[in-house]
Design an enzyme around this catalytic site. Structure first.
Site: not given
Ligand code: 8X3
Length: 258
Positions: A39, A157
């Site tokens: 952005r 993730y």
């Molecule tokens: C962010 C920390 O624990 O919410 O990367 O995945 S957590």
């Protein structure tokens, strides 16, 4: 002692959250800024504000770190203009979705892997040869406690942040014998747009992540990044892990006041 005055810092994902806080913290220490984000309008406004407030040079660039040609072109432009950074903060990153593995969305997975892993690779691979050539420089990777502990519904993730941990380690090993430093700053629960992005704009659900607890702020993480960047050249912080006092593990978060 402030060793950051006049240093040039490139921050990816600088339009919001931890990236924006890092931009503010480095500018307040007199560092020049190369701010990039998808952005452009937000990052351009931030660059203008910080240049005026702190008398530093600050430029803004629209950059999608997942686009390897765009990354290469940006770095080539910086080199041509003699604006290569002393410090690269690989901040651009995101979580998408929080689902059981067998129910995960492939588009979410691609998005996280492209940004958190490939984006970091493209930026680092483009910048590091110049740092090695100058025998100076510092790459600071924004990792996560998600790269230390796997938690339910976080597998992909988690995998991307474990990758950041491994890449931080691998870069350090391969740069042995040079003066180029590589560090990761690994925060726990931090209140930014992170959860809103993870939950695809579901603000209610995002808010519930931080309910009745005191998370880290972007400023808290930026303080740690500045500390790491400001250590003397003979010191290399490999990993700096910080969590809220209310959190002692990915899965141990105190809620409900004192
Ligand atoms: C962010 C920390 O624990 O919410 O990367 O995945 S957590």
């Amino acid at each position: 002692m402030n060793r950051l005055i006049g240093k040039r810092v490139l921050i990816t994902g600088a339009s919001a959250g931890i990236g924006e806080s890092c931009a503010r913290a480095f500018a307040s220490h007199g560092a020049h800024l190369l701010l990039s984000a998808r952005r452009k309008d937000r990052v351009a406004e931030l660059a203008g504000e910080l240049a005026a407030a702190h008398g530093v040079q600050a430029s803004a660039h629209a950059l999608d770190v997942t686009d390897r040609e765009a990354v290469a072109a940006y770095v080539a432009e910086l080199q041509a203009d003699d604006l290569l950074p002393d410090i690269l903060v690989n901040n651009a990153g995101k979580a998408r979705g929080l689902d059981k593995f067998h129910e995960g969305a492939l588009d979410d997975w691609e998005d996280m892997i492209d940004t958190n892993v490939k984006g970091l690779l493209y930026m680092s691979r483009a910048i590091l040869p110049y740092m090695v050539g100058r025998n100076a420089g510092h790459v600071i990777n924004i990792g996560s406690i998600a790269g230390r502990w796997v938690y339910p519904k976080g597998a992909v993730y988690n995998a991307t942040k474990f990758a950041v941990w491994a890449l931080n380690e691998g870069m350090n090993i391969d740069l042995a014998g040079t003066k180029v430093r590589v560090s990761s700053v690994d925060p726990g629960l931090t209140e930014t747009e992170f959860s809103e992005v993870r939950f695809h704009g579901d603000t209610e659900r995002a808010r519930s992540v931080y309910a009745d607890t005191t998370p880290l702020t972007g400023e808290d993480v930026a303080d740690a990044v500045v500390y790491v960047a400001n250590t003397p050249p003979h010191v290399d912080v490999i990993n700096l892990v910080l969590m809220p006092t209310d959190q002692r593990h990915a899965m141990i978060l105190h809620r409900g006041g004192s």
